[in-house]
Design a protein around this motif. Structure first.
Motif, PDB file in Angstrom:
ATOM      1  N   VAL A 197      66.704  76.436  79.743  1.00 29.47           N
ATOM      2  CA  VAL A 197      66.773  75.448  78.664  1.00 29.47           C
ATOM      3  C   VAL A 197      65.825  75.878  77.553  1.00 29.47           C
ATOM      4  CG1 VAL A 197      66.418  73.032  78.011  1.00 29.47           C
ATOM      5  CG2 VAL A 197      67.267  73.587  80.318  1.00 29.47           C
ATOM      6  N   LEU A 198      66.327  75.878  76.322  1.00 32.07           N
ATOM      7  CA  LEU A 198      65.476  76.134  75.159  1.00 32.07           C
ATOM      8  C   LEU A 198      64.886  74.813  74.696  1.00 32.07           C
ATOM      9  CD1 LEU A 198      64.395  78.042  72.957  1.00 32.07           C
ATOM     10  CD2 LEU A 198      66.474  77.552  71.642  1.00 32.07           C
ATOM     11  N   LEU A 199      63.557  74.739  74.690  1.00 32.75           N
ATOM     12  CA  LEU A 199      62.860  73.504  74.319  1.00 32.75           C
ATOM     13  C   LEU A 199      61.699  73.854  73.386  1.00 32.75           C
ATOM     14  CD1 LEU A 199      62.961  70.443  75.039  1.00 32.75           C
ATOM     15  CD2 LEU A 199      61.210  70.923  76.756  1.00 32.75           C
ATOM     16  N   PRO A 200      62.012  74.130  72.116  1.00 32.61           N
ATOM     17  CA  PRO A 200      60.946  74.562  71.198  1.00 32.61           C
ATOM     18  C   PRO A 200      59.946  73.455  70.916  1.00 32.61           C
ATOM     19  CG  PRO A 200      63.002  74.180  70.010  1.00 32.61           C
ATOM     20  CD  PRO A 200      63.328  74.046  71.462  1.00 32.61           C
ATOM     21  N   ASN A 201      58.740  73.869  70.547  1.00 36.86           N
ATOM     22  CA  ASN A 201      57.748  72.894  70.087  1.00 36.86           C
ATOM     23  C   ASN A 201      58.232  72.292  68.778  1.00 36.86           C
ATOM     24  OD1 ASN A 201      55.967  73.143  72.224  1.00 36.86           O
ATOM     25  ND2 ASN A 201      54.869  74.847  71.293  1.00 36.86           N
ATOM     26  N   TRP A 202      58.138  71.000  68.696  1.00 36.28           N
ATOM     27  CA  TRP A 202      58.785  70.242  67.636  1.00 36.28           C
ATOM     28  C   TRP A 202      57.778  69.769  66.606  1.00 36.28           C
ATOM     29  CZ3 TRP A 202      58.527  68.971  72.827  1.00 36.28           C
ATOM     30  CH2 TRP A 202      57.536  68.054  73.167  1.00 36.28           C
ATOM     31  N   VAL A 203      58.330  69.088  65.604  1.00 37.48           N
ATOM     32  CA  VAL A 203      57.498  68.423  64.602  1.00 37.48           C
ATOM     33  C   VAL A 203      58.202  67.139  64.205  1.00 37.48           C
ATOM     34  CG1 VAL A 203      58.556  69.689  62.660  1.00 37.48           C
ATOM     35  CG2 VAL A 203      56.267  68.698  62.407  1.00 37.48           C
ATOM     36  N   ASP A 204      57.432  66.105  63.954  1.00 38.72           N
ATOM     37  CA  ASP A 204      57.986  64.849  63.457  1.00 38.72           C
ATOM     38  C   ASP A 204      58.157  64.989  61.949  1.00 38.72           C
ATOM     39  OD1 ASP A 204      58.675  62.306  62.706  1.00 38.72           O
ATOM     40  OD2 ASP A 204      56.975  61.302  63.658  1.00 38.72           O
ATOM     41  N   VAL A 205      59.373  65.295  61.528  1.00 38.05           N
ATOM     42  CA  VAL A 205      59.604  65.585  60.104  1.00 38.05           C
ATOM     43  C   VAL A 205      59.497  64.328  59.248  1.00 38.05           C
ATOM     44  CG1 VAL A 205      60.999  67.635  60.549  1.00 38.05           C
ATOM     45  CG2 VAL A 205      62.121  65.402  60.394  1.00 38.05           C
ATOM     46  N   ARG A 206      59.398  63.161  59.874  1.00 45.04           N
ATOM     47  CA  ARG A 206      59.186  61.936  59.102  1.00 45.04           C
ATOM     48  C   ARG A 206      57.699  61.697  58.845  1.00 45.04           C
ATOM     49  NH1 ARG A 206      63.679  62.099  61.499  1.00 45.04           N
ATOM     50  NH2 ARG A 206      62.627  62.448  63.480  1.00 45.04           N
ATOM     51  N   SER A 207      56.854  62.298  59.674  1.00 45.45           N
ATOM     52  CA  SER A 207      55.403  62.157  59.483  1.00 45.45           C
ATOM     53  C   SER A 207      54.806  63.322  58.710  1.00 45.45           C
ATOM     54  CB  SER A 207      54.703  62.048  60.843  1.00 45.45           C
ATOM     55  OG  SER A 207      55.107  60.884  61.528  1.00 45.45           O
ATOM     56  N   ILE A 208      55.409  64.508  58.854  1.00 43.94           N
ATOM     57  CA  ILE A 208      54.968  65.704  58.127  1.00 43.94           C
ATOM     58  C   ILE A 208      56.040  66.044  57.114  1.00 43.94           C
ATOM     59  CG2 ILE A 208      54.214  68.096  58.296  1.00 43.94           C
ATOM     60  CD1 ILE A 208      52.413  66.104  59.774  1.00 43.94           C
ATOM     61  N   PHE A 209      55.690  65.976  55.841  1.00 45.54           N
ATOM     62  CA  PHE A 209      56.680  66.171  54.783  1.00 45.54           C
ATOM     63  C   PHE A 209      55.997  66.765  53.558  1.00 45.54           C
ATOM     64  CE2 PHE A 209      55.135  61.791  54.867  1.00 45.54           C
ATOM     65  CZ  PHE A 209      54.606  61.634  53.597  1.00 45.54           C
ATOM     66  N   PRO A 210      56.780  67.377  52.662  1.00 50.49           N
ATOM     67  CA  PRO A 210      56.179  68.044  51.496  1.00 50.49           C
ATOM     68  C   PRO A 210      55.505  67.057  50.549  1.00 50.49           C
ATOM     69  CG  PRO A 210      58.417  68.825  51.883  1.00 50.49           C
ATOM     70  CD  PRO A 210      58.222  67.621  52.761  1.00 50.49           C
ATOM     71  N   GLN A 211      54.372  67.505  50.012  1.00 51.30           N
ATOM     72  CA  GLN A 211      53.700  66.767  48.963  1.00 51.30           C
ATOM     73  C   GLN A 211      52.950  67.774  48.108  1.00 51.30           C
ATOM     74  OE1 GLN A 211      50.704  64.066  50.431  1.00 51.30           O
ATOM     75  NE2 GLN A 211      50.284  65.333  52.225  1.00 51.30           N
ATOM     76  N   PRO A 212      52.720  67.454  46.836  1.00 54.01           N
ATOM     77  CA  PRO A 212      52.012  68.406  45.972  1.00 54.01           C
ATOM     78  C   PRO A 212      50.644  68.747  46.532  1.00 54.01           C
ATOM     79  CG  PRO A 212      53.004  66.648  44.666  1.00 54.01           C
ATOM     80  CD  PRO A 212      53.146  66.252  46.113  1.00 54.01           C
ATOM     81  N   ALA A 213      50.250  70.021  46.371  1.00 54.45           N
ATOM     82  CA  ALA A 213      48.980  70.471  46.937  1.00 54.45           C
ATOM     83  C   ALA A 213      47.787  69.705  46.382  1.00 54.45           C
ATOM     84  CB  ALA A 213      48.791  71.971  46.691  1.00 54.45           C
ATOM     85  N   GLY A 214      47.867  69.243  45.164  1.00 57.33           N
ATOM     86  CA  GLY A 214      46.768  68.500  44.564  1.00 57.33           C
ATOM     87  C   GLY A 214      47.047  67.018  44.450  1.00 57.33           C
ATOM     88  N   ALA A 215      47.941  66.511  45.300  1.00 52.67           N
ATOM     89  CA  ALA A 215      48.331  65.103  45.224  1.00 52.67           C
ATOM     90  C   ALA A 215      47.119  64.187  45.371  1.00 52.67           C
ATOM     91  CB  ALA A 215      49.349  64.784  46.320  1.00 52.67           C
ATOM     92  N   SER A 216      47.126  63.110  44.610  1.00 51.12           N
ATOM     93  CA  SER A 216      46.002  62.172  44.639  1.00 51.12           C
ATOM     94  C   SER A 216      46.197  61.119  45.715  1.00 51.12           C
ATOM     95  CB  SER A 216      45.862  61.476  43.277  1.00 51.12           C
ATOM     96  OG  SER A 216      45.530  62.411  42.273  1.00 51.12           O
ATOM     97  N   ASP A 217      45.086  60.686  46.310  1.00 45.74           N
ATOM     98  CA  ASP A 217      45.124  59.558  47.224  1.00 45.74           C
ATOM     99  C   ASP A 217      45.234  58.268  46.426  1.00 45.74           C
ATOM    100  OD1 ASP A 217      44.853  61.291  49.281  1.00 45.74           O
ATOM    101  OD2 ASP A 217      42.694  60.957  49.577  1.00 45.74           O
ATOM    102  N   ALA A 218      45.370  57.148  47.149  1.00 41.75           N
ATOM    103  CA  ALA A 218      45.510  55.860  46.485  1.00 41.75           C
ATOM    104  C   ALA A 218      44.296  55.511  45.634  1.00 41.75           C
ATOM    105  CB  ALA A 218      45.749  54.769  47.537  1.00 41.75           C
ATOM    106  N   ASP A 219      43.129  56.033  46.015  1.00 44.45           N
ATOM    107  CA  ASP A 219      41.916  55.713  45.261  1.00 44.45           C
ATOM    108  C   ASP A 219      41.672  56.653  44.093  1.00 44.45           C
ATOM    109  OD1 ASP A 219      41.194  58.035  46.510  1.00 44.45           O
ATOM    110  OD2 ASP A 219      39.497  57.192  47.625  1.00 44.45           O
TER     111      ASP A 219
END
Length: 426
Positions: A197-219
């Motif tokens: 059985v092929l069972l690769p290590n996964w990622v939660d693509v809903r929790s890890i997603f693209p964002q700008p490298a210099g994106a600002s936090d809410a503050d």
């Protein structure tokens, strides 16, 4: 279904096998399965038992409805060859009473995670005594890796160890592993195709997603960049994960030295492990190299999103014997990735077209690749988009664990029979 997960590494370890075993148990429990776990006290990647846990006592805890038994385990501060073997052996011995205490519960399947392979014989015996199914999930081919990396030596010892490994692997009802190349190696060890059985290590693509490298936090701050004093318009080269022998981490210091004159490039090394202090010493006089500890899981997306370029060094002698678990998150973050791997290896095949691949141990090539991507935002963005697409289609956590659920159901439903050994491929 009653599932006994026999995994030395387990949550709350943030990286490596413990992370994936924990997420798997939690997912299966949420689907209605009765999951119990036998594990060591958490220690990775610092090679020190976490605060609140004991290396010398048995512990039973409840984690979100999952019962976890912790077996006392010796954890060496310096995990060299013999110390590592003693560490694995100590868990095998101390976990035996916990394993056979589950006879009264009688699980439907015992699911063993390698490493350590030391636990395979007792798991097989346990499954035969109860007349239940056995499943071995290979995260690392630790026997091949130990000899390939020079941790253990001797031709006769190697032949003996590999013969024992083959004998064990052929007797599990299912054997799974995390990459196509590692699946090929299982075939070479004589495991029948119907049990693979092929069972690769996964990622939660809903929790890890693209964002700008210099994106600002809410503050209004720029998160990690603000904390480290890195301007939003400068380039961050990020390594995030364990700092151990298999990674070839020393190459990162060599590349950073070669790029010391590139004032717009910062290196951020996020992780812990035996190689951290040597790496810090090698980078001591570099002005734009930053070190931070492993970060909480809830900040992983922010951490990975800080990067413009992810770097993933890997020793050539570990190729296709392990598959870096951290790669999935890098790809899902939608940023360009640079790996060190030989052409034709699984790591090279996955990253090609979605990042850059350079030869293992070649600091000049790694520095050149970083310099090239650092000045080409369009190239970084194109690679990042391809990486994200691959993560969504091939590494999605729910899709992979649904496949595991189906295979577990199929395995348990099959008539019980001792797997018949088959010959190795020439």
């Amino acid at each position: 279904m009653k599932i006994l997960l026999y995994s030395m590494n387990f949550t709350p370890e943030l990286v490596g096998i413990g992370k994936y075993s924990g997420e798997m148990a939690q997912w299966l429990h949420a689907k209605g399965h009765d999951v119990r776990v036998i594990a060591s006290p958490p220690f990775f990647p610092n090679w020190a038992v976490f605060e609140g846990h004991s290396a010398w006592a048995y512990r039973k805890t409840d984690w979100n409805g999952i019962t976890i038994w912790r077996a006392p385990t010796w954890v060496p501060a310096r995990p060299r060859a013999l110390a590592r073997l003693a560490h694995l052996f100590s868990f095998m011995v101390s976990s035996l009473p916990l394993l056979f205490a589950q006879i009264r519960w009688k699980p439907d399947v015992v699911f063993v995670v390698e490493p350590p392979l030391f636990c395979a014989p007792s798991a097989l015996l346990f499954s035969r005594v109860l007349g239940i199914k056995s499943w071995l999930h290979i995260q690392d081919y630790e026997v091949d890796a130990a000899f390939g990396m020079g941790l253990v030596r001797g031709a006769r010892v190697r032949r003996f160890a590999l013969s024992i490994e083959r004998w064990l692997l052929r007797r599990f009802n299912r054997v799974s592993t995390i990459s196509a190349a590692m699946l090929d190696k299982a075939r070479d060890k004589g495991i029948d195709e119907t049990r693979l059985v092929l069972l690769p290590n996964w990622v939660d693509v809903r929790s890890i997603f693209p964002q700008p490298a210099g994106a600002s936090d809410a503050d209004g701050t720029t998160g990690y960049r603000n904390m480290l004093g890195i301007p939003a318009d400068e380039v961050v080269v990020l390594y995030a994960g364990s700092l151990g022998a298999k990674q070839g981490i020393e190459l990162l210091a060599d590349a950073a030295h070669r790029l010391v004159a590139a004032a717009h490039i910062h290196f951020v090394f996020c992780g812990n492990g035996p190689s951290r202090e040597p790496l810090k010493a090698a980078c001591a006089n570099l002005p734009r190299v930053h070190f931070i500890d492993l970060q909480p899981a809830e900040r992983l997306n922010e951490l990975l999103g800080m990067a413009d370029i992810h770097v993933l060094p890997q020793r050539a002698d570990a190729a296709d014997l392990v598959m870096p678990s951290k790669l999935a998150g890098m790809l899902a973050s939608g940023k360009a990735v640079i790996v060190t791997a030989h052409a034709g290896t699984e790591l090279s095949n996955v990253v090609s077209g979605r990042g850059m691949v350079v030869a293992p141990g070649d600091a000049d090539a790694l520095a050149d690749a970083i310099a090239q991507l650092a000045v080409s935002r369009p190239q970084r963005e194109a690679m990042g988009a391809a990486a994200r697409s691959f993560a969504e289609t091939e590494l999605d956590r729910n899709a992979i664990l649904q496949r595991l659920d189906r295979e577990l159901t199929r395995c348990v439903a099959e008539p019980l029979a001792v797997p018949a050994p088959t010959g190795s491929r020439p």
